[in-house]
Design a protein around this motif. Structure first.
Motif, PDB file in Angstrom:
ATOM      1  N   ASN A  83       0.804  -1.221   0.000  1.00 28.84           N
ATOM      2  CA  ASN A  83       0.000   0.000   0.000  1.00 28.84           C
ATOM      3  C   ASN A  83       0.841   1.277   0.000  1.00 28.84           C
ATOM      4  OD1 ASN A  83      -1.900   2.071   1.807  1.00 28.84           O
ATOM      5  ND2 ASN A  83      -2.954   0.901   0.253  1.00 28.84           N
ATOM      6  N   GLU A  84       1.977   1.251   0.682  1.00 26.88           N
ATOM      7  CA  GLU A  84       2.721   2.501   0.862  1.00 26.88           C
ATOM      8  C   GLU A  84       3.956   2.642  -0.009  1.00 26.88           C
ATOM      9  OE1 GLU A  84       3.302   2.873   5.075  1.00 26.88           O
ATOM     10  OE2 GLU A  84       1.133   2.858   5.443  1.00 26.88           O
ATOM     11  N   LYS A  85       4.549   1.511  -0.423  1.00 25.54           N
ATOM     12  CA  LYS A  85       5.799   1.618  -1.194  1.00 25.54           C
ATOM     13  C   LYS A  85       5.609   1.414  -2.683  1.00 25.54           C
ATOM     14  CE  LYS A  85       9.903   0.933   1.478  1.00 25.54           C
ATOM     15  NZ  LYS A  85      11.210   0.303   1.511  1.00 25.54           N
ATOM     16  N   ILE A  86       4.487   0.726  -3.040  1.00 25.93           N
ATOM     17  CA  ILE A  86       4.328   0.315  -4.431  1.00 25.93           C
ATOM     18  C   ILE A  86       3.082   0.928  -5.045  1.00 25.93           C
ATOM     19  CG2 ILE A  86       4.002  -1.690  -5.950  1.00 25.93           C
ATOM     20  CD1 ILE A  86       5.385  -3.348  -3.677  1.00 25.93           C
ATOM     21  N   GLY A  87       3.255   1.539  -6.195  1.00 27.87           N
ATOM     22  CA  GLY A  87       2.101   2.041  -6.946  1.00 27.87           C
ATOM     23  C   GLY A  87       1.987   1.241  -8.226  1.00 27.87           C
ATOM     24  N   MET A  88       0.835   0.616  -8.421  1.00 27.53           N
ATOM     25  CA  MET A  88       0.688  -0.255  -9.594  1.00 27.53           C
ATOM     26  C   MET A  88      -0.380   0.274 -10.535  1.00 27.53           C
ATOM     27  SD  MET A  88       1.428  -3.344 -10.977  1.00 27.53           S
ATOM     28  CE  MET A  88       0.666  -4.289 -12.296  1.00 27.53           C
ATOM     29  N   VAL A  89      -0.035   0.372 -11.807  1.00 28.80           N
ATOM     30  CA  VAL A  89      -1.014   0.721 -12.837  1.00 28.80           C
ATOM     31  C   VAL A  89      -1.267  -0.554 -13.640  1.00 28.80           C
ATOM     32  CG1 VAL A  89      -1.536   2.265 -14.766  1.00 28.80           C
ATOM     33  CG2 VAL A  89       0.012   3.047 -12.963  1.00 28.80           C
ATOM     34  N   PRO A 108      -6.693   3.926  -2.279  1.00 26.72           N
ATOM     35  CA  PRO A 108      -5.497   3.532  -1.508  1.00 26.72           C
ATOM     36  C   PRO A 108      -5.359   4.309  -0.196  1.00 26.72           C
ATOM     37  CG  PRO A 108      -4.897   4.115  -3.768  1.00 26.72           C
ATOM     38  CD  PRO A 108      -6.332   4.471  -3.595  1.00 26.72           C
ATOM     39  N   LEU A 109      -5.854   5.535  -0.165  1.00 24.50           N
ATOM     40  CA  LEU A 109      -5.763   6.331   1.072  1.00 24.50           C
ATOM     41  C   LEU A 109      -6.685   5.741   2.131  1.00 24.50           C
ATOM     42  CD1 LEU A 109      -5.846   9.931  -0.466  1.00 24.50           C
ATOM     43  CD2 LEU A 109      -3.853   8.695   0.380  1.00 24.50           C
ATOM     44  N   ASN A 110      -7.831   5.238   1.678  1.00 31.54           N
ATOM     45  CA  ASN A 110      -8.773   4.640   2.633  1.00 31.54           C
ATOM     46  C   ASN A 110      -8.302   3.275   3.124  1.00 31.54           C
ATOM     47  OD1 ASN A 110     -10.488   6.829   2.565  1.00 31.54           O
ATOM     48  ND2 ASN A 110     -11.600   6.064   0.785  1.00 31.54           N
ATOM     49  N   LYS A 114      -1.939   4.094   7.661  1.00 34.56           N
ATOM     50  CA  LYS A 114      -1.382   5.397   8.002  1.00 34.56           C
ATOM     51  C   LYS A 114      -2.521   6.410   8.104  1.00 34.56           C
ATOM     52  CE  LYS A 114       1.310   7.073   4.811  1.00 34.56           C
ATOM     53  NZ  LYS A 114       2.352   7.250   3.820  1.00 34.56           N
ATOM     54  N   LYS A 115      -2.522   7.225   9.121  1.00 27.85           N
ATOM     55  CA  LYS A 115      -3.566   8.241   9.218  1.00 27.85           C
ATOM     56  C   LYS A 115      -3.246   9.361   8.231  1.00 27.85           C
ATOM     57  CE  LYS A 115      -6.218   7.856  13.311  1.00 27.85           C
ATOM     58  NZ  LYS A 115      -5.766   6.527  13.655  1.00 27.85           N
ATOM     59  N   THR A 116      -4.138   9.578   7.289  1.00 32.55           N
ATOM     60  CA  THR A 116      -3.915  10.655   6.333  1.00 32.55           C
ATOM     61  C   THR A 116      -4.977  11.717   6.520  1.00 32.55           C
ATOM     62  OG1 THR A 116      -3.268   8.908   4.801  1.00 32.55           O
ATOM     63  CG2 THR A 116      -3.485  11.109   3.879  1.00 32.55           C
ATOM     64  N   PRO A 117      -4.578  12.878   7.039  1.00 33.84           N
ATOM     65  CA  PRO A 117      -5.557  13.952   7.087  1.00 33.84           C
ATOM     66  C   PRO A 117      -5.710  14.502   5.662  1.00 33.84           C
ATOM     67  CG  PRO A 117      -3.470  14.650   8.077  1.00 33.84           C
ATOM     68  CD  PRO A 117      -3.255  13.285   7.517  1.00 33.84           C
TER      69      PRO A 117
END
Ligand code: ATP
Ligand code: MG
Length: 221
Positions: A83-89, A108-110, A114-117
């Motif tokens: 979720n945090e290191k890899i971005g896949m298209v 991915p943010l949901n 990690k808490k993302t404001p």
């Protein structure tokens, strides 16, 4: 650095339709590289990319990211890495068609522990960086191929991953849009991200720092 050592991938192991798609594949990709993976249809490009993205398993060999063996990670660490290191298209975008562009980018943010404001602002910023902020509220099934491709890229980069993996990101695009998408990947790479692009297009491969060719599940040197 990502390192594959003697990876063997078998689809449907021990079944009648068992198929070995990767035969002892080894490769090293350094941080900050931009690499193209080329090869004929069925060669094993997507299979390789899915393993790199930690969304598919393999039967033999070792895959390590920054010196850590992926198979030694707990389920939780594995999910966090993905979720945090890899971005896949994905090759077919894999967007939720009746979600808006913004809703797709927020996925991915949901998922992230990690808490993302300001999730919405972050997703909008990702859409802005791929040039389609104004389409945020449009459902994906109303977007063109190039626009969907951008949404898929925005979703892949929204968590600011160190590694971006893209499967035929220009496969369905006209040459102008394809050049724009490549410009986007180049700028992501210039920001220091590792980029791996599967492609059939020699023009796309030309723009990458290195080309890995795969043929019948083996890496050619
Ligand atoms: N889920 C699966 N089950 C069984 N065999 C599979 C599966 N996925 C892929 N394969 C087989 O593994 C081989 C490699 O497939 P892969 O999708 O990696 O090829 P590719 O190089 O990405 O091809 P393309 O350029 O057409 O996308 C092919 O022979 C394919 O039929
Ligand atoms: Mg493929």
């Amino acid at each position: 650095m990502i390192q594959l050592k003697n990876i063997v991938k078998i689809y449907n192991p021990k079944k009648q339709n068992e198929f070995e798609a990767l035969h002892k594949v080894s490769a090293t990709i350094e941080d900050g590289e931009m690499v193209a993976v080329i090869g004929k249809s069925g060669a094993g490009k997507s299979t390789l990319l899915h393993i790199l993205a930690c969304i598919d398993s393999y039967q033999e060999g070792e895959y390590s990211i920054d010196g850590t063996l992926v198979k030694d990670l707990s389920e939780r660490q594995y999910a966090k890495l993905r979720n945090e290191k890899i971005g896949m298209v994905m090759q077919d975008f894999a967007l939720v068609e009746d979600f808006t562009a913004l809703e797709n980018v927020m996925i991915p943010l949901n998922f992230s522990k990690k808490k993302t404001p300001n999730k919405k602002e972050k997703a909008l910023a990702a859409l802005r960086s791929v040039g389609i902020e104004e389409l945020a509220k449009k459902p994906c099934n109303k977007l063109s191929g190039g626009q969907k491709q951008r949404v898929a890229i925005a979703r892949a980069i929204v968590n600011e991953p160190s590694m971006i993996l893209a499967d035929e990101p220009t496969g369905a695009l006209d040459s102008k849009t394809s050049a724009e998408i490549m410009e986007l990947f180049r700028s992501l790479n210039e920001q220091g991200r590792t980029v791996v692009i599967v492609t059939h297009d020699p023009k796309v491969a030309e723009q990458c720092g290195r080309v890995i060719e795969i043929s019948d599940g083996k890496i050619m040197v």
